[in-house]
Scaffold this motif. Structure first.
Motif, PDB file in Angstrom:
ATOM      1  N   MET A 129       0.819  -1.220   0.000  1.00  0.00           N
ATOM      2  CA  MET A 129       0.000   0.000   0.000  1.00  0.00           C
ATOM      3  C   MET A 129       0.846   1.259   0.000  1.00  0.00           C
ATOM      4  SD  MET A 129      -3.046  -0.966  -0.394  1.00  0.00           S
ATOM      5  CE  MET A 129      -3.777   0.675  -0.235  1.00  0.00           C
TER       6      MET A 129
ATOM      7  N   TYR B 269      -0.007   4.455  -2.428  1.00  0.00           N
ATOM      8  CA  TYR B 269      -0.194   5.848  -2.017  1.00  0.00           C
ATOM      9  C   TYR B 269       0.973   6.748  -2.424  1.00  0.00           C
ATOM     10  CZ  TYR B 269      -4.102   4.357   0.909  1.00  0.00           C
ATOM     11  OH  TYR B 269      -5.301   3.859   1.350  1.00  0.00           O
TER      12      TYR B 269
ATOM     13  N   GLU C 206      -5.932   5.753  -6.493  1.00  0.00           N
ATOM     14  CA  GLU C 206      -7.135   4.990  -6.816  1.00  0.00           C
ATOM     15  C   GLU C 206      -6.905   4.098  -8.024  1.00  0.00           C
ATOM     16  OE1 GLU C 206      -7.044   8.295  -6.314  1.00  0.00           O
ATOM     17  OE2 GLU C 206      -8.968   9.070  -5.581  1.00  0.00           O
TER      18      GLU C 206
ATOM     19  N   TYR D 104      -7.675   5.811   7.478  1.00  0.00           N
ATOM     20  CA  TYR D 104      -8.085   7.151   7.062  1.00  0.00           C
ATOM     21  C   TYR D 104      -7.056   8.188   7.493  1.00  0.00           C
ATOM     22  CZ  TYR D 104     -12.688   5.135   6.267  1.00  0.00           C
ATOM     23  OH  TYR D 104     -13.723   4.363   5.814  1.00  0.00           O
ATOM     24  N   GLU D 105      -6.814   9.135   6.618  1.00  0.00           N
ATOM     25  CA  GLU D 105      -5.870  10.212   6.936  1.00  0.00           C
ATOM     26  C   GLU D 105      -6.516  11.552   6.646  1.00  0.00           C
ATOM     27  OE1 GLU D 105      -2.137   9.873   5.040  1.00  0.00           O
ATOM     28  OE2 GLU D 105      -1.745   7.828   5.727  1.00  0.00           O
TER      29      GLU D 105
ATOM     30  N   ASP E   8      -5.882  14.108   2.923  1.00  0.00           N
ATOM     31  CA  ASP E   8      -5.512  13.391   1.701  1.00  0.00           C
ATOM     32  C   ASP E   8      -6.583  13.530   0.623  1.00  0.00           C
ATOM     33  OD1 ASP E   8      -7.528  11.771   2.606  1.00  0.00           O
ATOM     34  OD2 ASP E   8      -6.401   9.900   2.469  1.00  0.00           O
TER      35      ASP E   8
ATOM     36  N   THR F 155      -7.913   7.984   0.606  1.00  0.00           N
ATOM     37  CA  THR F 155      -7.975   6.747   1.383  1.00  0.00           C
ATOM     38  C   THR F 155      -9.410   6.278   1.548  1.00  0.00           C
ATOM     39  OG1 THR F 155      -6.079   7.597   2.617  1.00  0.00           O
ATOM     40  CG2 THR F 155      -7.121   5.617   3.459  1.00  0.00           C
TER      41      THR F 155
ATOM     42  N   PHE G  61     -10.824   2.742   0.358  1.00  0.00           N
ATOM     43  CA  PHE G  61     -11.470   1.866   1.343  1.00  0.00           C
ATOM     44  C   PHE G  61     -12.867   1.465   0.876  1.00  0.00           C
ATOM     45  CE2 PHE G  61     -14.086   1.512   5.295  1.00  0.00           C
ATOM     46  CZ  PHE G  61     -13.575   0.294   5.714  1.00  0.00           C
TER      47      PHE G  61
END
Length: 412
Positions: free
Chosen positions: A300, A304, A312, A342-343, A346, A350, A354
């Motif tokens: 991951m 990211y 995505e 979760y951030e 961003d 995220t 998710f």
């Protein structure tokens, strides 16, 4: 799940393209690395997909319409617009840099408006779809399916013909392993692997299966999203974890030929949580060994990181790849920091990943088993933990006295 059933779950690009043309879609973006296979499929649709053949044109920046007369993409679209009757146009290596973007968008909108009621479709082909927000209503994007098992077999047979002096000493089961092992590769990648497998050989033996998996692991590692993890450990190398072992053994028959023919559903996945360093990662490798399935870890951080594209898009590509190589195990390490982490700040990236993961985990029909680990289960959203997402959740604690004895026995 039988081979025939598995194929039915894999997307049939010929039928999908045929439906799009029949539905009068004017503009379609085809996302694929396989330009040659896309062209072959479009040509096949134009020639045999309907009661009457449809004219098929191909344009590239270097060769124009194939007559070596260079034309701009705007001129190509205007030419297509002026054709009478039905037609299919393939634009190779489409990019918004092929013309001033405002002019290109306006021309594409003209095509959309003037052809949406006719059987005229433009297919823009490139490895990655990049549809701007202001063109989302005009352009539909599709993924071109990677070769299925029958395609791989045809590629294998064509390569074998080029090596008439090589004796093929493979059983049907070994051939099936080779064909299934090459799933998830492009046609060219499979062809190159088969050629490498045959070069310098007088006889093709069981070692060919290992060559396919080694080369495939190298190719997948090059993409940077999925990492093939060799399974070094079995359930016998795992001290303790009796509940997990029993659960796995009870479901090992789900992958038998009889279970597939009976249509039994493969388990979707498990979540292992608990104290760090107590065997969650080792258990994941033991699952793969126990069930005889290849194990792929999704990184991951690479998703990211942005180096491989939009997060995505990278995540969607990884899911497509793991489905293409199914049956397989997808390893998500420290899921609370990756897919479900979760951030703030961003821009919802995220959360969108998710959401996509939850939908896929709930609804996917391909035989992909998800093995997720988490050190802090309290940080996971409750919707991930409800029944229907994972088949079971296991808590991995510090080993008891009896479990410590088992661990010592393993090492001694």
């Amino acid at each position: 799940m039988s081979t025939a059933e598995l194929k039915s779950h894999r997307k049939n690009s010929f039928e999908e393209i045929k439906r799009l043309v029949a539905s009068k879609y004017p503009l379609v973006w085809v996302e694929s690395w396989e330009e040659e296979r896309v062209e072959f499929t479009l040509k096949k649709v134009s020639q045999s997909g309907f009661s009457q053949p449809i004219p098929f044109l191909v344009w590239s920046e270097t060769k124009g319409f194939g007559d070596n007369k260079k034309t701009s993409i705007v001129e190509a679209l205007e030419h297509f617009l002026g054709l009478q009757g039905s037609a299919i146009l393939m634009i190779k290596d489409f990019s918004w840099k092929l013309a001033p973007e405002s002019l290109l968008k306006r021309t594409m909108r003209d095509v959309f408006q003037q052809t949406k009621g006719s059987f005229k479709t433009v297919f823009f082909v490139s490895p990655f779809a990049d549809v701007p927000d202001d063109m989302l209503k005009e352009i539909i994007s599709i993924d071109f399916a990677l070769p299925d098992e029958s395609d791989i077999q045809n590629i294998f047979d064509s390569v074998i013909k080029g090596f008439p002096k090589v004796k093929v000493a493979l059983s049907d089961e070994q051939k099936t392993k080779i064909f299934q092992g090459a799933l998830g590769l492009t046609g060219d990648e499979a062809k190159f692997i088969f050629q490498k497998m045959l070069v310098g050989k007088t006889e093709l033996t069981e070692e060919a299966v290992e060559i396919v998996f080694e080369e495939k692991a190298r190719i997948i590692r090059r993409d940077g999203l999925l990492e093939y993890v060799p399974t070094k450990y079995s359930l016998d190398d795992l001290g303790g974890h009796e509940n997990l072992k029993e659960w796995l053994k009870d479901r090992s028959q789900f992958f038998s030929k009889e279970a597939r023919e009976a249509g039994l559903r493969m388990p979707k996945g498990i979540l292992m949580t608990g104290v760090s360093g107590c065997g969650k990662s080792l258990s994941t490798q033991a699952i793969a060994a126990a069930w005889g399935l290849p194990l792929y870890r999704l990184d991951m951080n690479r998703v990211y990181g942005g180096a491989l594209g939009k997060p995505e898009e990278c995540f969607r590509r990884a899911i497509q790849q793991i489905e293409a190589v199914a049956p397989a195990i997808l390893w998500l390490e420290e899921i609370e920091k990756g897919v479900a982490g979760y951030e703030q700040g961003d821009k919802g990236v995220t959360a969108r990943i998710f959401s996509s993961f939850l939908t896929w985990l709930q609804e996917h029909t391909t035989p992909v088993f998800v093995a997720a680990t988490a050190n802090e289960i309290n940080k996971l959203p409750p919707e991930l933990l409800r029944k229907g997402r994972f088949d079971e959740i296991f808590f991995v604690d510090l080993p008891s006295e009896e479990e410590r004895k088992q661990i010592f026995k393993v090492h001694l």
